[in-house]
Design a protein around this motif. Structure first.
Motif, PDB file in Angstrom:
ATOM      1  N   LEU A  58       0.816  -1.213   0.000  1.00 35.78           N
ATOM      2  CA  LEU A  58       0.000   0.000   0.000  1.00 35.78           C
ATOM      3  C   LEU A  58       0.855   1.271   0.000  1.00 35.78           C
ATOM      4  CD1 LEU A  58      -2.865  -1.065   2.404  1.00 35.78           C
ATOM      5  CD2 LEU A  58      -3.053  -0.600  -0.041  1.00 35.78           C
TER       6      LEU A  58
ATOM      7  N   VAL B  96      -2.723   2.912   4.433  1.00 35.07           N
ATOM      8  CA  VAL B  96      -2.248   3.600   3.237  1.00 35.07           C
ATOM      9  C   VAL B  96      -2.152   5.073   3.596  1.00 35.07           C
ATOM     10  CG1 VAL B  96      -4.593   3.802   2.324  1.00 35.07           C
ATOM     11  CG2 VAL B  96      -2.656   4.037   0.778  1.00 35.07           C
TER      12      VAL B  96
ATOM     13  N   ALA C 221       0.412   8.008  -1.688  1.00 39.48           N
ATOM     14  CA  ALA C 221      -0.350   6.857  -2.161  1.00 39.48           C
ATOM     15  C   ALA C 221      -1.842   7.061  -1.902  1.00 39.48           C
ATOM     16  CB  ALA C 221       0.135   5.580  -1.479  1.00 39.48           C
ATOM     17  N   LEU C 222      -2.177   7.515  -0.696  1.00 35.15           N
ATOM     18  CA  LEU C 222      -3.576   7.769  -0.360  1.00 35.15           C
ATOM     19  C   LEU C 222      -4.143   8.888  -1.222  1.00 35.15           C
ATOM     20  CD1 LEU C 222      -6.014   7.195   1.435  1.00 35.15           C
ATOM     21  CD2 LEU C 222      -5.069   8.786   3.131  1.00 35.15           C
TER      22      LEU C 222
END
Length: 440
Positions: A247, A408, A412-413
């Motif tokens: 993640l 995450v 990335a989030l």
């Protein structure tokens, strides 16, 4: 359009091959070694894997695409997070194996995406990753690292207390480096303008020697020839896949695939070819992914096609893949030069910080440029909401924690939220009508 001096499949003479290959090697050198320096990996491995990845890319694309693959800046923050940061005393990643595991899966995702594109065409991915999503995420890459660059430029670690403290001497080295890179970028329009990072590093390093902040002990102790510091799964670390690693690393492909598409479009314009159609986006993506996969298996950072080398192509009008191959071979050979690699490790942190201020700022600005060139209308509430949420989540370091092992965060989030918002929010047609939301 200017006529090519050497076209894509033209063979240069021996003298041309050597000089032009070195030119491409120097263009990518500064950025390629900067990434491992910032994340605690081996510069020698970064050089070695850049050469290997480039050769893989050329083979996969049937020697039709003259692109060089270097270290990707998009993965700096994720690598640091996955590795649990750097050891202050050694400057090495605390647990680099985690980042390498993530990079392996990044390469695999590239392969899956290229397979889907091969079977279904490429238009769907252009719609999935419009500029209103990609532009702000690219801005997050640069702005999210702004604090790192400034800290490196002006602070040093006090040996006695272990605390960071301001150093005017080191900050002066950062400023010399920064302004040298700016001068090369603004006031030179020839080949010098394509390698401001390398020239900035060299001038900043020479200044650092003059003011006495360079320690040559590693160079004296190094062998003339030396093996790079390999990181082999099962030998140097346990290949244990966790949801946390995946993640942190894998969602960044949302950004890097968009970057890849952009580079292929620009490169196609430079050499007067349509690389999205021939040899095809699926092949170039696969080449990029396999390059990252191979790099990660021996301890190198993820790879991406380099805009610096596209700039060299545009200036020299030499598009030969033989020259790109030559640069890759030189990089591989140079990675085994122990004294040279040790010299790189003596570059003061302040010098790296100085060049990072410009480089991270350029990354952020390139995201803004994408929004401008796509005519994104921020009078449209939908566009405003998507960009705003991406920027704050990414730069603010938001985390979505499900369990201790499943979370995450950060860039990335932000990338995932951006894609989801673009997919579910109403008014997409109206937003597209006010600007160009797809990469054509």
């Amino acid at each position: 359009m200017s006529k090519a001096i050497l076209d894509v499949n033209d063979k240069p003479t021996g003298g041309q091959l050597i000089t032009l290959s070195f030119q491409h090697m120097f263009a990518m050198f500064g950025s390629t070694i900067l990434v491992p320096q910032l994340v605690g990996l081996s510069p020698a491995i970064a050089l070695l894997t850049s050469g290997i990845a480039t050769i893989i890319f050329l083979m996969i694309t049937r020697f039709q695409v003259p692109a060089y693959l270097g270290s990707s800046f998009a993965f700096i923050a994720p690598i640091l997070v996955a590795s649990n940061g750097l050891n202050e005393s050694t400057g090495k990643a605390i647990d680099p194996g985690n980042a390498m595991i993530g990079a392996v899966f990044v390469g695999l995702v590239y392969g899956v995406v290229s397979l889907i594109i091969w079977k279904s065409g490429y238009k769907w991915i252009m719609k999935l990753l419009p500029p209103i999503v990609v532009g702000p995420v690219i801005m997050v890459i640069g702005l999210g690292l702004a604090g790192v660059a400034v800290d490196m430029a002006m602070n040093i670690t006090n040996v006695e207390t272990g605390l960071k403290e301001y150093s005017f001497l080191h900050f002066s080295a950062a400023l010399v480096t920064l302004f040298t890179a700016i001068i090369c970028t603004i006031f030179f329009k020839n080949i010098i303008s394509t390698m401001p990072i390398l020239i900035g590093l060299v001038v900043g390093y020479l200044y650092s020697i003059l003011i006495g902040i360079v320690d040559f002990t590693p160079v004296k102790e190094a062998s003339l020839l030396a093996l790079p510091d390999f990181l082999i799964p099962g030998v140097h670390y346990d290949f244990e896949v966790t949801s946390r690693i995946l993640l942190i690393m894998v969602p960044i492909v949302i950004v890097t695939i968009s970057e890849h598409i952009g580079h292929q479009l620009v490169l196609g314009k430079v050499v007067n070819r349509d690389y999205i159609k021939e040899p095809g986006l699926h092949r170039s993506l696969l080449g990029d992914g396999l390059g990252t996969f191979a790099s990660a298996l021996i301890g190198g950072p993820p790879k991406t096609t380099y805009g610096e080398n596209i700039g060299v192509l545009a200036i020299t009008r030499v598009y030969s893949v033989y020259v790109i191959m030559g640069a890759a071979v030189i990089a591989i050979l140079l990675s085994f030069f122990g004294k040279g690699m040790a010299l790189i490790t003596t570059i003061p942190t302040a010098v790296l910080g100085g060049v990072s201020i410009l480089l991270f700022g350029i990354i952020a600005s390139s995201g803004l440029r994408m929004l401008v060139e796509a005519n994104i209308d921020f009078g449209n509430s939908r566009n405003l909401v998507i960009a705003s949420v991406i920027l704050v989540i990414g730069i603010g370091g938001a985390k979505f924690i499900v369990t201790e092992a499943l979370s995450v965060e950060g860039m990335a989030l932000a990338a995932i939220v951006g894609v989801v918002l673009n997919w579910i929010l109403p008014g997409k047609k109206e937003a597209q009508a006010s600007g160009n939301e797809t990469i054509e």
